[in-house]
Scaffold this motif. Sequence first.
Motif, short mmCIF file in Angstrom:
data_model
loop_
_atom_site.label_atom_id
_atom_site.label_comp_id
_atom_site.label_asym_id
_atom_site.label_seq_id
_atom_site.Cartn_x
_atom_site.Cartn_y
_atom_site.Cartn_z
N ALA A 1 0.85 -1.19 0.00
CA ALA A 1 0.00 0.00 0.00
C ALA A 1 0.88 1.24 0.00
O ALA A 1 1.88 1.30 0.73
CB ALA A 1 -0.93 0.01 1.21
N ALA A 2 0.53 2.19 -0.87
CA ALA A 2 1.22 3.48 -0.90
C ALA A 2 0.25 4.50 -0.35
O ALA A 2 -0.83 4.71 -0.91
CB ALA A 2 1.61 3.83 -2.33
N ASN A 3 0.60 5.08 0.80
CA ASN A 3 -0.29 6.03 1.47
C ASN A 3 0.25 7.44 1.35
O ASN A 3 1.43 7.69 1.63
CB ASN A 3 -0.43 5.65 2.96
N VAL A 4 -0.61 8.35 0.92
CA VAL A 4 -0.22 9.76 0.77
C VAL A 4 -1.33 10.63 1.37
O VAL A 4 -2.45 10.16 1.56
CB VAL A 4 0.01 10.14 -0.71
N VAL A 5 -0.97 11.87 1.66
CA VAL A 5 -1.95 12.83 2.16
C VAL A 5 -1.79 14.10 1.36
O VAL A 5 -0.66 14.51 1.09
CB VAL A 5 -1.73 13.14 3.67
N ARG A 6 -2.92 14.70 0.96
CA ARG A 6 -2.85 15.92 0.13
C ARG A 6 -3.80 16.96 0.70
O ARG A 6 -4.91 16.62 1.14
CB ARG A 6 -3.20 15.58 -1.32
N SER A 7 -3.37 18.20 0.67
CA SER A 7 -4.20 19.28 1.22
C SER A 7 -4.81 20.10 0.07
O SER A 7 -4.35 20.01 -1.07
CB SER A 7 -3.34 20.20 2.11
N PRO A 8 -5.83 20.90 0.35
CA PRO A 8 -6.44 21.73 -0.71
C PRO A 8 -5.42 22.67 -1.36
O PRO A 8 -5.55 23.02 -2.52
CB PRO A 8 -7.52 22.52 0.03
N HIS A 9 -4.40 23.06 -0.59
CA HIS A 9 -3.32 23.89 -1.13
C HIS A 9 -2.51 23.18 -2.20
O HIS A 9 -1.73 23.81 -2.91
CB HIS A 9 -2.36 24.24 0.01
N GLU B 1 4.00 -3.28 3.30
CA GLU B 1 3.45 -4.58 2.88
C GLU B 1 2.23 -4.87 3.75
O GLU B 1 2.27 -4.70 4.96
CB GLU B 1 4.49 -5.68 3.07
N SER B 2 1.17 -5.32 3.09
CA SER B 2 -0.06 -5.61 3.82
C SER B 2 -0.42 -7.07 3.59
O SER B 2 -0.57 -7.50 2.45
CB SER B 2 -1.12 -4.63 3.30
N ARG B 3 -0.52 -7.82 4.67
CA ARG B 3 -0.84 -9.26 4.54
C ARG B 3 -2.28 -9.49 4.97
O ARG B 3 -2.69 -9.05 6.05
CB ARG B 3 0.10 -10.09 5.43
N THR C 1 -1.71 -8.13 8.92
CA THR C 1 -0.42 -7.58 9.34
C THR C 1 0.03 -6.52 8.34
O THR C 1 -0.14 -6.71 7.14
CB THR C 1 0.65 -8.71 9.38
N VAL C 2 0.60 -5.43 8.84
CA VAL C 2 1.21 -4.43 7.97
C VAL C 2 2.65 -4.23 8.44
O VAL C 2 2.89 -4.07 9.65
CB VAL C 2 0.43 -3.09 8.01
N ILE C 3 3.58 -4.27 7.49
CA ILE C 3 4.99 -4.08 7.82
C ILE C 3 5.48 -2.80 7.13
O ILE C 3 5.34 -2.65 5.91
CB ILE C 3 5.86 -5.26 7.34
N ALA C 4 6.03 -1.88 7.93
CA ALA C 4 6.51 -0.62 7.38
C ALA C 4 8.00 -0.47 7.67
O ALA C 4 8.40 -0.61 8.83
CB ALA C 4 5.75 0.55 8.01
N PRO C 5 8.81 -0.18 6.66
CA PRO C 5 8.48 -0.21 5.23
C PRO C 5 8.41 -1.65 4.73
O PRO C 5 8.84 -2.57 5.42
CB PRO C 5 9.67 0.54 4.60
N ALA C 6 7.87 -1.84 3.51
CA ALA C 6 7.77 -3.18 2.93
C ALA C 6 9.16 -3.79 2.82
O ALA C 6 10.04 -3.20 2.21
CB ALA C 6 7.12 -3.10 1.56
N PRO C 7 9.40 -4.97 3.43
CA PRO C 7 10.73 -5.57 3.42
C PRO C 7 11.19 -5.92 2.00
O PRO C 7 10.37 -6.34 1.18
CB PRO C 7 10.56 -6.85 4.24
N ALA D 1 11.15 4.62 13.44
CA ALA D 1 11.96 3.44 13.73
C ALA D 1 12.30 2.75 12.42
O ALA D 1 11.67 3.01 11.39
CB ALA D 1 11.20 2.47 14.64
N LYS D 2 13.27 1.84 12.48
CA LYS D 2 13.66 1.12 11.27
C LYS D 2 12.47 0.28 10.78
O LYS D 2 12.17 0.26 9.59
CB LYS D 2 14.87 0.22 11.59
N TRP D 3 11.81 -0.42 11.70
CA TRP D 3 10.67 -1.25 11.34
C TRP D 3 9.51 -0.96 12.28
O TRP D 3 9.71 -0.83 13.49
CB TRP D 3 10.99 -2.74 11.47
N THR D 4 8.32 -0.88 11.71
CA THR D 4 7.11 -0.86 12.54
C THR D 4 6.16 -1.92 12.00
O THR D 4 6.03 -2.07 10.78
CB THR D 4 6.42 0.52 12.48
N VAL D 5 5.55 -2.67 12.91
CA VAL D 5 4.60 -3.69 12.51
C VAL D 5 3.27 -3.44 13.19
O VAL D 5 3.22 -3.13 14.39
CB VAL D 5 5.12 -5.11 12.86
#
Length: 390
Positions: free
Chosen positions: A198-206, A216-218, A226-232, A315-319
């Motif tokens: 999954a590629a997650n982004v946020v955008r404002s009206p500006h 990675e999303s399992r 399970t979601v692993i950030a960043p995708a290994p 952190a290096k990895w977040t799960v």
Amino acid sequence: MIGGGQLARMTHEAGIPLGIRFKLLSDTPQDSAAQVVSEVVLGDYRDLDTLRDFARGCDVITFDHEHVPTEHLRALEADGIPVRPGPDALVHAQDKGVMRAKLDAIGVPCPRHRIVADPRDVAAFAAELERGGPEGPSGKGGGGRRAGGFPVVLKTVRGGYDGKGVWVVDNEAEAEAPFKAGVPVLAEEKVDFVRELAANVVRSPHGQAVAYPVVESRQVDGVCDTVIAPAPDLDETLALQAEEMALRIAKELDVVGHLAVELFHTRDGRVLVNELAMRPHNSGHWTQDGAITSQFANHVRAVLDLPLGDPRPRAKWTVMVNVLGGDYPDMYSAYLHCMARDPQLKIHMYGKDVKPGRKVGHVNTYGDDLDDVLERARHAAGYLRGTITE
Ligand code: ADP
């Protein structure tokens, strides 16, 4: 915010330090967010009068789900209420047919697809796949294809979630079911993927936008587990491509707020878009404890057109592992063991009644060693659910 689920509950939480007055339109007082928000209106989001009453006095409206009818959102906008994301953007998260057509038009790679009329047409689509059509940017077809071009994935264009509204069919006879709902049906090639990203982004009206690292999303039984950030082991070029693609989609579709782009990482090393969600998303829950600014905080900022916060990881990895309901209705008794075992563990429970298989919370862990971080998150989620007892 329209919708009283856990996404609203956690968005409300992110607005508290900013002193934002948060009003909620919820189905019932027991809904996850309705339990904690002070200003709750109970009502049906499908009813325009209810929406108009609710919107009165709001500076801006946003959502915890994408089910509010597009024409109602247009009516609110015509009343002068800013709706973020707006109906013309949101329709791409509501209707998979509209989404696929738009992504084709802007050249974003998707599984090959077309709207099908009936089971016979599904067989015709399968035959087209076998011949190498219909033309689409995805190029090569999926793996494991049997005679006649099957299997084919069928989806109702509206109303699906967590795998409901998705069928994998092996022949024409099996293709009856999706047409029973009376909703248009989208047929897709069955993508031969090695994992989901999954590629997650946020955008404002500006027009300011930030991108979180690709995760990675399992899934287990069609539900995110399970979601692993960043995708290994994700190739850096491919990760950058996915982030750029998500930013481009956000811009081209004029998305405001959080956009989750669910992706297939194919066996031959490409990324194809599966679907879009324009709200905080399960694949972004790790950001609560693993990123400098969470998806919820950035969604609030975007909706209010404030400068966006830093999306980089802490952190290096977040799960993140979802906690599903198990056989024990009282999960709180498990806190003692989980908290004592892992003082760094972050528990997020949604206040929902425990029902088997229902998403009732999630846990986040982080650190330098991925195996350890994964084990801790899995242990805690399993212990809370009752599938692990020591
Ligand atoms: P939902 O609206 O329920 O989230 P999705 O379109 O995300 O529906 O599909 C649910 C799951 O079905 C996906 O996570 C993926 O595992 C599988 N799936 C969907 N489309 C395809 C496809 N074209 N090829 C292979 N698997 C697919």
